[in-house]
Write an enzyme that holds these catalytic residues in place. Structure first.
Site, PDB file in Angstrom:
ATOM      1  N   SER A 131      77.489  35.170  41.449  1.00 58.25           N
ATOM      2  CA  SER A 131      78.770  34.461  41.411  1.00 58.25           C
ATOM      3  C   SER A 131      78.573  32.995  41.732  1.00 58.25           C
ATOM      4  O   SER A 131      77.680  32.633  42.511  1.00 58.25           O
ATOM      5  CB  SER A 131      79.694  35.088  42.456  1.00 58.25           C
ATOM      6  OG  SER A 131      80.799  34.249  42.700  1.00 58.25           O
ATOM      7  N   TYR A 156      81.379  38.641  51.474  1.00 60.12           N
ATOM      8  CA  TYR A 156      81.136  38.922  50.056  1.00 60.12           C
ATOM      9  C   TYR A 156      80.160  37.891  49.478  1.00 60.12           C
ATOM     10  O   TYR A 156      79.166  38.233  48.834  1.00 60.12           O
ATOM     11  CB  TYR A 156      82.456  38.899  49.278  1.00 60.12           C
ATOM     12  CG  TYR A 156      82.269  38.732  47.791  1.00 60.12           C
ATOM     13  CD1 TYR A 156      81.866  39.796  47.003  1.00 60.12           C
ATOM     14  CD2 TYR A 156      82.471  37.491  47.171  1.00 60.12           C
ATOM     15  CE1 TYR A 156      81.656  39.629  45.632  1.00 60.12           C
ATOM     16  CE2 TYR A 156      82.273  37.321  45.819  1.00 60.12           C
ATOM     17  CZ  TYR A 156      81.863  38.388  45.052  1.00 60.12           C
ATOM     18  OH  TYR A 156      81.654  38.219  43.717  1.00 60.12           O
ATOM     19  N   LYS A 160      76.080  38.145  47.902  1.00 55.45           N
ATOM     20  CA  LYS A 160      75.545  37.647  46.628  1.00 55.45           C
ATOM     21  C   LYS A 160      74.305  36.782  46.888  1.00 55.45           C
ATOM     22  O   LYS A 160      73.296  36.898  46.195  1.00 55.45           O
ATOM     23  CB  LYS A 160      76.602  36.850  45.856  1.00 55.45           C
ATOM     24  CG  LYS A 160      77.745  37.712  45.324  1.00 55.45           C
ATOM     25  CD  LYS A 160      77.258  38.699  44.274  1.00 55.45           C
ATOM     26  CE  LYS A 160      78.301  39.719  43.876  1.00 55.45           C
ATOM     27  NZ  LYS A 160      77.781  40.867  43.128  1.00 55.45           N
TER      28      LYS A 160
HETATM   29  N1  UFG Z   1      95.570  31.847  42.892  1.00 58.55           N
HETATM   30  C1  UFG Z   1      96.922  31.610  43.081  1.00 58.55           C
HETATM   31  N2  UFG Z   1      97.732  32.676  43.297  1.00 58.55           N
HETATM   32  C2  UFG Z   1      97.283  33.954  43.307  1.00 58.55           C
HETATM   33  C3  UFG Z   1      95.900  34.196  43.100  1.00 58.55           C
HETATM   34  C4  UFG Z   1      95.081  33.102  42.900  1.00 58.55           C
HETATM   35  O1  UFG Z   1      97.364  30.464  43.077  1.00 58.55           O
HETATM   36  O2  UFG Z   1      98.075  34.890  43.513  1.00 58.55           O
HETATM   37  C5  UFG Z   1      94.693  30.703  42.653  1.00 58.55           C
HETATM   38  C6  UFG Z   1      93.609  30.553  43.700  1.00 58.55           C
HETATM   39  O3  UFG Z   1      94.061  29.807  44.788  1.00 58.55           O
HETATM   40  C7  UFG Z   1      92.508  29.871  42.897  1.00 58.55           C
HETATM   41  C8  UFG Z   1      92.701  30.385  41.483  1.00 58.55           C
HETATM   42  O4  UFG Z   1      94.023  30.917  41.429  1.00 58.55           O
HETATM   43  O5  UFG Z   1      92.750  28.495  42.885  1.00 58.55           O
HETATM   44  C9  UFG Z   1      91.734  31.473  41.121  1.00 58.55           C
HETATM   45  O6  UFG Z   1      91.764  32.466  42.138  1.00 58.55           O
HETATM   46  P1  UFG Z   1      91.082  33.879  41.968  1.00 58.55           P
HETATM   47  O7  UFG Z   1      91.343  34.665  43.222  1.00 58.55           O
HETATM   48  O8  UFG Z   1      91.448  34.495  40.681  1.00 58.55           O
HETATM   49  O9  UFG Z   1      89.542  33.501  41.854  1.00 58.55           O
HETATM   50  P2  UFG Z   1      88.613  32.703  42.877  1.00 58.55           P
HETATM   51  O10 UFG Z   1      88.207  31.463  42.176  1.00 58.55           O
HETATM   52  O11 UFG Z   1      89.172  32.572  44.213  1.00 58.55           O
HETATM   53  O12 UFG Z   1      87.447  33.774  43.051  1.00 58.55           O
HETATM   54  C10 UFG Z   1      86.592  34.036  42.036  1.00 58.55           C
HETATM   55  C11 UFG Z   1      86.102  35.493  42.103  1.00 58.55           C
HETATM   56  C12 UFG Z   1      85.259  35.701  43.324  1.00 58.55           C
HETATM   57  C13 UFG Z   1      84.218  34.636  43.433  1.00 58.55           C
HETATM   58  C14 UFG Z   1      84.834  33.265  43.372  1.00 58.55           C
HETATM   59  C15 UFG Z   1      83.826  32.170  43.382  1.00 58.55           C
HETATM   60  O13 UFG Z   1      87.191  36.382  42.146  1.00 58.55           O
HETATM   61  O14 UFG Z   1      84.617  36.946  43.192  1.00 58.55           O
HETATM   62  O15 UFG Z   1      85.547  33.143  42.153  1.00 58.55           O
HETATM   63  O16 UFG Z   1      84.448  30.917  43.517  1.00 58.55           O
HETATM   64  F1  UFG Z   1      83.538  34.744  44.586  1.00 58.55           F
END
Ligand code: UFG
Length: 342
Positions: A131, A156, A160
């Site tokens: 990741s 998590y 990785k």
């Molecule tokens: N977000 C919202 N509302 C929500 C969910 C997410 O605004 O209900 C935003 C988050 O703040 C973020 C973006 O949408 O800015 C993406 O969020 P995700 O949770 O979909 O993904 P992340 O980038 O946080 O996480 C992903 C993977 C993880 C990994 C990570 C690495 O899910 O497994 O990228 O940066 F570790």
């Protein structure tokens, strides 16, 4: 012709199921190993409909090294085992903070067992599902593979990093073992048939599954986590990649390992384009002609402000790049959500 088997741990999961289909299309025979800890047996039916036959499958916990060794050896006796693609892992960042021991035990334990089973069976190619979380908030974006690995924000993320390290060390100690560490950015979308897709069990924590459920009226409006970040519109920026483009990269990486005398190489897998949460909401509305109910809320702890990939290395070495647009991904995600609601 002898069958060319590829072991896919976690093959009933979101990325694993799409990769199994893509492997089949590329002429390989995927062998799915999954214990359904975060997936369902119905996924195998979806795969079967797409590939026109029931996939090879074993309901096994990857930490059982002796069982895994027996499975590997039984396929080696029927054809050639080209390699292993290791997806099986717990993957919820928030949950990992509450249950660190489970995450270490499962994610690191399964990788140790898998490497042992590969050694015992003489399988030499490994693709590891990593990741971009290993980079934390990089100083320079787009981020390339040489960016420093920062202290992990969550257990998590630590698993990785730890698995990458132990695979690297295993490759150093065993000249016949080769590996690709594939660092995913944000996988989204689904197979266009809507026969497989992401199956979030319970409350989705990732953006797209929550957004599609909110758009379908199954959840409260989406909360955008923070609109005061130092980005153009104040919301976080990520690199959203269609899951089938990601799946294709695994096949390209496997073929690359077969053809090259590699040891252990990391590759970023992303589109190279950063999109903000607000842009994603707008693109979803435009692609599907429906309105997404959302509100702005506070920042979510642990979120990085902006990250997107420099994926030039994957393009140069693997001959791979993304073919699908954000709109394609969001259309496929919505088609899958509607299918789930049937
Ligand atoms: N977000 C919202 N509302 C929500 C969910 C997410 O605004 O209900 C935003 C988050 O703040 C973020 C973006 O949408 O800015 C993406 O969020 P995700 O949770 O979909 O993904 P992340 O980038 O946080 O996480 C992903 C993977 C993880 C990994 C990570 C690495 O899910 O497994 O990228 O940066 F570790």
């Amino acid at each position: 012709m002898a069958k060319r088997f590829v072991i896919v741990t976690g093959g009933a999961g979101y990325i694993g199921s799409h990769t199994a289909v893509t492997l089949h299309e590329a002429g390989f025979t995927p062998v799915i190993i999954d214990n359904f800890s975060n997936s369902k047996p119905e996924v195998l039916e979806g795969i079967a409909k797409i590939i026109g036959g029931i996939p090879e499958f074993h309901e096994v916990d990857c930490r059982s090294q002796s069982v895994m060794t027996d499975i590997f050896q039984s396929y080696a006796a029927q054809g050639e085992v080209i390699g292993v693609i290791h997806f099986a892992a717990y993957k919820a960042v928030g949950e990992s903070v509450k249950k660190p021991l489970e995450y270490f035990e499962n994610n690191i334990g399964s990788t140790v067992a898998l490497l042992g089973a590969m050694n015992a069976s003489g399988i030499s190619n490994l693709i590891f599902s990593s990741s971009c979380t290993v980079y934390g908030q990089p100083r320079k974006i787009p981020v390339n593979e040489n960016a420093p690995i920062l202290t992990a924000e969550s257990p998590y993320g630590f698993t990785k990093q730890a698995c990458e390290r132990l695979i690297k060390d295993a490759c150093k100690s065993n000249a016949s073992l080769s590996a690709c560490l594939l660092r995913y950015f944000n996988p989204i979308g689904a197979h266009p048939s809507a026969l497989i897709g992401e199956l979030p069990l319970g409350h989705p924590s990732n953006l797209i599954p929550y957004l599609t459920q909110a758009a379908a009226g199954l959840r409260e409006p989406l909360t955008v986590f923070g609109n005061d970040y130092p980005t153009d519109d104040g919301t976080c920026v990520r690199d959203y990649i269609h899951v089938l483009d990601l799946a294709a990269a695994h096949v390209a990486a496997l073929q690359w390992l077969e053809e090259n005398d590699a040891s252990c190489e990391a590759f970023n897998l992303g589109t190279g384009q950063g999109k903000s949460v607000s842009e994603v909401i707008q693109a979803f509305e435009d692609a599907n002609g429906i309105v997404v109910p959302y509100i702005y809320g506070p920042r979510r702890s642990g979120d990085v402000t902006a990250i997107f990939a420099d994926a030039a290395k994957a393009q140069r070495e693997l001959g791979w790049k993304c073919e699908r647009s954000l709109e394609d991904s969001l259309r496929d995600a919505w088609r899958w959500q509607k299918k789930l609601a049937e």
